[in-house]
Design a protein around this motif. Structure first.
Motif, PDB file in Angstrom:
ATOM      1  N   SER A 143      -2.586  -9.071 -14.354  1.00  0.00           N
ATOM      2  CA  SER A 143      -3.185  -8.865 -13.029  1.00  0.00           C
ATOM      3  C   SER A 143      -2.128  -8.932 -11.945  1.00  0.00           C
ATOM      4  O   SER A 143      -1.063  -9.531 -12.140  1.00  0.00           O
ATOM      5  N   ILE A 144      -2.448  -8.303 -10.817  1.00  0.00           N
ATOM      6  CA  ILE A 144      -1.673  -8.525  -9.602  1.00  0.00           C
ATOM      7  C   ILE A 144      -2.406  -9.605  -8.809  1.00  0.00           C
ATOM      8  O   ILE A 144      -3.601  -9.475  -8.516  1.00  0.00           O
ATOM      9  N   PHE A 145      -1.695 -10.689  -8.506  1.00  0.00           N
ATOM     10  CA  PHE A 145      -2.294 -11.760  -7.714  1.00  0.00           C
ATOM     11  C   PHE A 145      -1.965 -11.564  -6.245  1.00  0.00           C
ATOM     12  O   PHE A 145      -0.803 -11.633  -5.839  1.00  0.00           O
ATOM     13  N   ARG A 192       2.040 -10.949  -6.675  1.00  0.00           N
ATOM     14  CA  ARG A 192       2.763 -11.338  -7.885  1.00  0.00           C
ATOM     15  C   ARG A 192       2.030 -10.792  -9.106  1.00  0.00           C
ATOM     16  O   ARG A 192       0.811 -10.636  -9.097  1.00  0.00           O
ATOM     17  N   TYR A 193       2.802 -10.469 -10.138  1.00  0.00           N
ATOM     18  CA  TYR A 193       2.227 -10.000 -11.391  1.00  0.00           C
ATOM     19  C   TYR A 193       2.076 -11.176 -12.342  1.00  0.00           C
ATOM     20  O   TYR A 193       2.996 -11.976 -12.501  1.00  0.00           O
ATOM     21  N   ASP A 194       0.908 -11.314 -12.970  1.00  0.00           N
ATOM     22  CA  ASP A 194       0.658 -12.388 -13.921  1.00  0.00           C
ATOM     23  C   ASP A 194       0.512 -11.803 -15.318  1.00  0.00           C
ATOM     24  O   ASP A 194      -0.447 -11.046 -15.591  1.00  0.00           O
ATOM     25  N   ALA A 195       1.473 -12.137 -16.178  1.00  0.00           N
ATOM     26  CA  ALA A 195       1.468 -11.568 -17.525  1.00  0.00           C
ATOM     27  C   ALA A 195       0.271 -12.063 -18.339  1.00  0.00           C
ATOM     28  O   ALA A 195      -0.300 -11.316 -19.135  1.00  0.00           O
ATOM     29  N   TRP A 214      -7.083  -4.675  -3.849  1.00  0.00           N
ATOM     30  CA  TRP A 214      -6.413  -4.243  -5.074  1.00  0.00           C
ATOM     31  C   TRP A 214      -7.478  -3.803  -6.079  1.00  0.00           C
ATOM     32  O   TRP A 214      -8.427  -4.536  -6.353  1.00  0.00           O
ATOM     33  N   ASP A 215      -7.326  -2.598  -6.593  1.00  0.00           N
ATOM     34  CA  ASP A 215      -8.293  -2.046  -7.544  1.00  0.00           C
ATOM     35  C   ASP A 215      -7.691  -2.121  -8.952  1.00  0.00           C
ATOM     36  O   ASP A 215      -6.770  -1.365  -9.296  1.00  0.00           O
ATOM     37  N   ALA A 216      -8.217  -3.028  -9.750  1.00  0.00           N
ATOM     38  CA  ALA A 216      -7.657  -3.275 -11.084  1.00  0.00           C
ATOM     39  C   ALA A 216      -7.753  -2.032 -11.972  1.00  0.00           C
ATOM     40  O   ALA A 216      -6.879  -1.796 -12.815  1.00  0.00           O
ATOM     41  N   ASP A 217      -8.793  -1.224 -11.774  1.00  0.00           N
ATOM     42  CA  ASP A 217      -8.982  -0.052 -12.633  1.00  0.00           C
ATOM     43  C   ASP A 217      -7.948   1.034 -12.360  1.00  0.00           C
ATOM     44  O   ASP A 217      -7.520   1.737 -13.271  1.00  0.00           O
ATOM     45  N   LYS A 218      -7.564   1.166 -11.088  1.00  0.00           N
ATOM     46  CA  LYS A 218      -6.576   2.193 -10.750  1.00  0.00           C
ATOM     47  C   LYS A 218      -5.144   1.735 -11.013  1.00  0.00           C
ATOM     48  O   LYS A 218      -4.225   2.545 -11.084  1.00  0.00           O
ATOM     49  N   CYS A 219      -4.941   0.414 -11.090  1.00  0.00           N
ATOM     50  CA  CYS A 219      -3.590  -0.155 -11.173  1.00  0.00           C
ATOM     51  C   CYS A 219      -2.967   0.116 -12.532  1.00  0.00           C
ATOM     52  O   CYS A 219      -3.602  -0.082 -13.578  1.00  0.00           O
ATOM     53  N   ILE A 220      -1.710   0.572 -12.526  1.00  0.00           N
ATOM     54  CA  ILE A 220      -0.979   0.786 -13.782  1.00  0.00           C
ATOM     55  C   ILE A 220       0.022  -0.347 -14.045  1.00  0.00           C
ATOM     56  O   ILE A 220       0.843  -0.285 -14.952  1.00  0.00           O
ATOM     57  N   ARG A 221      -0.013  -1.399 -13.235  1.00  0.00           N
ATOM     58  CA  ARG A 221       0.844  -2.588 -13.390  1.00  0.00           C
ATOM     59  C   ARG A 221       2.330  -2.226 -13.319  1.00  0.00           C
ATOM     60  O   ARG A 221       3.150  -2.783 -14.058  1.00  0.00           O
ATOM     61  N   CYS A 222       2.668  -1.279 -12.449  1.00  0.00           N
ATOM     62  CA  CYS A 222       4.081  -0.924 -12.288  1.00  0.00           C
ATOM     63  C   CYS A 222       4.822  -1.971 -11.461  1.00  0.00           C
ATOM     64  O   CYS A 222       6.033  -2.040 -11.471  1.00  0.00           O
ATOM     65  N   VAL A 282       0.844  -1.206   0.000  1.00  0.00           N
ATOM     66  CA  VAL A 282       0.000   0.000   0.000  1.00  0.00           C
ATOM     67  C   VAL A 282       0.877   1.252   0.000  1.00  0.00           C
ATOM     68  O   VAL A 282       0.633   2.205  -0.749  1.00  0.00           O
ATOM     69  N   THR A 283       1.924   1.226   0.820  1.00  0.00           N
ATOM     70  CA  THR A 283       2.808   2.378   0.948  1.00  0.00           C
ATOM     71  C   THR A 283       3.455   2.756  -0.380  1.00  0.00           C
ATOM     72  O   THR A 283       3.552   3.932  -0.724  1.00  0.00           O
ATOM     73  N   VAL A 284       3.896   1.739  -1.136  1.00  0.00           N
ATOM     74  CA  VAL A 284       4.639   2.036  -2.369  1.00  0.00           C
ATOM     75  C   VAL A 284       3.735   2.258  -3.576  1.00  0.00           C
ATOM     76  O   VAL A 284       4.194   2.748  -4.607  1.00  0.00           O
ATOM     77  N   CYS A 285       2.468   1.907  -3.463  1.00  0.00           N
ATOM     78  CA  CYS A 285       1.582   1.996  -4.639  1.00  0.00           C
ATOM     79  C   CYS A 285       1.385   3.469  -5.033  1.00  0.00           C
ATOM     80  O   CYS A 285       0.900   4.278  -4.237  1.00  0.00           O
ATOM     81  N   PRO A 286       1.755   3.847  -6.272  1.00  0.00           N
ATOM     82  CA  PRO A 286       1.699   5.255  -6.657  1.00  0.00           C
ATOM     83  C   PRO A 286       0.297   5.743  -7.045  1.00  0.00           C
ATOM     84  O   PRO A 286       0.069   6.936  -7.158  1.00  0.00           O
TER      85      PRO A 286
END
Lengths: 602, 160
Positions: B110-112, B103-106, B82-90, B62-66
């Motif tokens: 998604s972020i799992f 974890r990131y799933d290519a 985790w909000d998929a709409d706000k996520c930029i997959r950084c 949460v702290t690092v999420c931009p």
């Protein structure tokens, strides 16, 4: 495809060529997978007359459609090949996590053919398949091999491998996966050794897909509950593992003792599940997707027998226990650990030592033959020492590791080998329990309890009851168990799931997973087809009705003590009825009508 | 009342029904790689340990999420959502989580991370030995504490 991945991987070790083939959906539907599919591949591609240890034999690692799903206790695979122990069409079944990982990598089966010029292992990561040099792992035990290969590939790789016993092609060598699970019987490890193949390591990132997810979920939930509610599947096996059987079989006088010279072992209680739970049990262990967790993680502190590992299972505790007259569970468990580390079938290993002990009792072999090992009944140190020698291929141990038939025959006394079709029979005396004797005699891979486990009805009274001492009705009972088991094995489901899970519920899971509208009738017919396929192959390999028999001891020597005192096996009363009910002629050959019914080629 | 997922490694048999249930719940197929829970097994020692998002109060992810995609739940106490709409997959969350539980799933972009299956965690429902339990936070260690207390009880009985 749903359930199946639809792809078969073929690896020719002679040329190094790797190819992929599509799984024919009609073959998949008719033979299901695992034991059935593997058998179909071997029957289609391998001449039954080949030398099992020659490059012409093939080794198939085959999963089932349920493998890799959360169908209860359904994570299994089979190793199918011509078995060198007895030349039958061998299918050795194992749990753990290796089979599911193969599915996730994208393969229903891996066919290994030819022979590598030098020791190699296979490294399969999804589409990437490598044949790698195994010089650094050859000679190592199963746990060490597993660690070394993981270090060279992936920390979480699932590894199936042989130990030193498979390398020197001991006829009772097995293939181990996940360190402690065994594709145990018929010497499949020797075939792997003969191909210079030390291991198969696999990592998969793919999926097993479901035709009707909501219906499959409902079918699985119902199936799980059936097992949870069953006294054996839901209570007995989770609490005590298979070892719960020691005292049960001893009470019915069916615990073969001192190489089957008796059926009752007064000290059996010291070697059973209750003793194991009190003395050695660390925790329960489950194979992939298992809800029963019959596996036992154990630890032994007794001097000379120290170790940690898995087991013993019932069959092992019997083979090294009552069958050798040994009542020291610490020694039995240690011998089990060594079998797992060297890669040997515990049933055949313990029973072959029991055979050696009878040869010793009768003066046919002496300490001059045994490299000084005192093979007196009950010698706990001797069973451990002999196991080590067998695993190493050392002196007399190398002879015992060829199985009891070759051992006893080599000394001119094959009658002391307690085998059916040269494979050691397991822990249920056929004189005390008539139906299991018929199954030993007719089993397509020789002496075996898991081809038709009539013990469920004859002893455990699970799902039905049949008087163990009578022969009437045993042909039909045996066939029903054999066909259901063949089909169940083909799905990837564990036999123990049937302690609760009905055939109809299994079919419901299979149909909703695959999208094929299987009925119970079609499913059981697939089992019948798989059974007859194995029979036809064995007949072509040279087996005849004369091989459908038991050791003379069981047919002529009455049990001297215990609850079944005075009984012999009345096998002869059951075999003709069995042939007829199978749709075979008087020579045990499937009739043309039977082949047509099952769509099998002669 | 807040509910939490409790892990009891001592009861874990390594069967991985949790992984299968998790991947099935999220994808309606069996892909352990998509599971938010992983059960690791050390075969030599015979020990298995399930791992999943601990839903940290002071969460590094949460702290690092931009973008605020990874955030304290506004609807459920003791949850990181985790909000998929706000996520930029950084994938900063993946880097930051000290447990490796994000974890990131290519394949699905998604972020799992564990989402407690919206209040009905399937890993716990499918665990055959209750090694995973979804319990009130007030009850979370009661059974474990009492089981250990029973050992003291047995010891006291032996000496008294």
């Amino acid at each position: 495809m749903y359930g199946w991945t639809g792809t078969i991987l073929r690896i020719d070790l002679s040329s190094g060529k790797v190819t992929r083939e599509a799984l024919d959906p009609q073959v998949a539907r008719a033979y299901i997978g695992a034991r059935g599919l593997g058998g179909h591949i071997i029957r289609s591609e391998v001449d039954p007359k080949v030398d099992a240890l020659s490059p012409a034999n093939k080794l198939v690692f085959a999963t089932g459609p349920l493998t890799g799903t959360f169908a209860p206790s359904a994570g299994r695979y089979n190793v199918v090949t011509k078995g060198p122990l007895n030349d039958t069409l061998a299918a050795s079944n194992s749990g753990g996590a290796f089979g599911p990982e193969l599915k996730y990598a994208g393969y229903d089966a891996v066919i290994v053919e030819g022979k590598a010029a030098k020791p190699v292992y296979l490294w399969i990561k999804d589409d990437a398949v490598e044949i790698r040099d195994a010089a650094d792992v050859w000679g190592h035990t199963v746990p060490d091999t597993t660690d070394l290969i993981r270090a060279a590939t992936d920390d979480e790789a699932k590894v199936a491998c042989i130990g030193p016993a498979g390398e020197h092609q001991a006829m009772i060598a097995n293939i181990m996966n996940d360190m402690h699970r065994a594709a145990g019987r018929t010497g499949v490890g020797a075939v792997m050794g003969s191909k210079n193949l030390k291991a198969v390591a696999v990592v998969g990132s793919g999926s097993v897909n479901v035709a009707d997810p909501e219906a499959f979920l409902a079918a699985v939930l119902k199936g799980r509950q059936m097992i949870f509610d069953d006294p054996v599947g839901g209570t007995g096996l989770p609490a005590y593992g298979t070892e719960v059987l020691v005292n049960i079989l001893n009470q019915v006088g069916g615990l073969p003792t001192r190489n089957w010279q008796d059926g009752y072992f007064p000290n059996a209680d010291k070697t059973g599940g209750e003793a194991l739970a009190a003395k050695q049990l660390v925790r329960k262990k489950g194979c992939f997707s298992c809800i029963i967790s019959c596996g036992r993680v154990t630890k032994v502190d007794a001097p000379g027998f120290e170790g940690i590992g898995e087991g013993p299972e019932y069959e092992t505790a019997w083979a090294y226990g009552a069958d050798c007259g040994v009542d020291n569970l610490d020694a039995i468990t240690k011998a089990n650990y060594l079998c797992n580390e060297y890669g040997m079938d515990t049933i055949s290993a313990g029973s072959s030592i029991a055979c050696a002990m009878e040869l010793f009792q009768r003066g046919i072999v002496t300490t001059k033959d045994t490299d000084g090992v005192d093979l007196s009944w009950g010698n706990d140190k001797a069973i451990v020492e002999m196991t080590r020698k067998m695993g190493e291929g050392d002196g007399f141990g190398a002879k015992v590791a060829q199985g009891s038939y070759r051992l006893a025959d080599g000394y001119g006394h094959p009658e002391y080998s307690m085998t059916a079709k040269k494979q050691e029979m397991p822990a249920y005396d056929a004189r005390a329990i008539q139906g299991i004797g018929l199954n030993y005699a007719t089993s397509n891979r020789g002496g075996c309890h898991v081809r038709g486990y009539t013990i469920s009805h004859e002893v455990l009274q699970s799902g039905g009851f049949a008087d163990p001492h009578v022969t009437e009705g045993k042909a039909g009972l045996g066939i029903a168990f054999q066909n259901l088991t063949a089909a169940l094995d083909a799905t990837g489901c564990c036999l123990f799931a049937t302690f609760g899970l009905t055939g109809a519920q299994l079919v419901e899971m299979l149909a909703t997973l695959t999208g094929f509208d299987y009925t119970l009738d079609e499913f059981l017919e697939a089992g019948d087809r798989i059974w007859n396929q194995e029979r036809l192959w064995n007949l072509a390999a040279g087996f005849t009705k004369d091989n459908d028999t038991l050791p003379t001891r069981l047919l002529e020597e009455p049990l001297p003590s215990g609850a079944s005192k005075g009984h012999i096996s009345k096998l002869g009363d059951m075999v003709p009825e069995y042939y007829a009910a199978r749709g075979w002629d008087e020579n045990g050959v499937p009739t043309k009508a039977k082949l047509k019914e099952l769509s099998l080629k002669a | 009342m807040a509910k939490v997922l409790m892990i009891h490694p001592d009861k874990c048999t390594g069967c991985r029904n949790c992984e299968l249930a998790c991947s099935f719940e999220h994808e309606r197929r069996f892909r352990p790689g998509a599971s938010r829970v992983q059960a690791f097994t050390w075969e030599r020692e015979g020990i298995s340990v399930p791992m999943m998002c601990q839903q940290c109060d002071d969460a590094a992810c949460v702290t690092v999420c931009p973008t605020g995609a990874m955030h304290r739940s506004t609807t459920t106490v003791a949850m990181v959502d985790w909000d998929a709409d706000k996520c930029i997959r950084c994938r900063m969350c993946v880097i930051a989580c000290p447990f490796g539980n994000a974890r990131y799933d290519a394949a699905t972009s998604s972020i799992f991370k564990c989402d407690n299956c919206d209040g009905a965690p399937q890993c716990a429902a499918f665990c055959p030995t209750k090694a995973l339990e979804y319990v009130d936070d007030t009850d979370q260690v009661k059974s474990r504490k009492k089981a250990y207390a029973a050992k003291f009880k047995d010891a006291f009985q032996e000496v008294s």
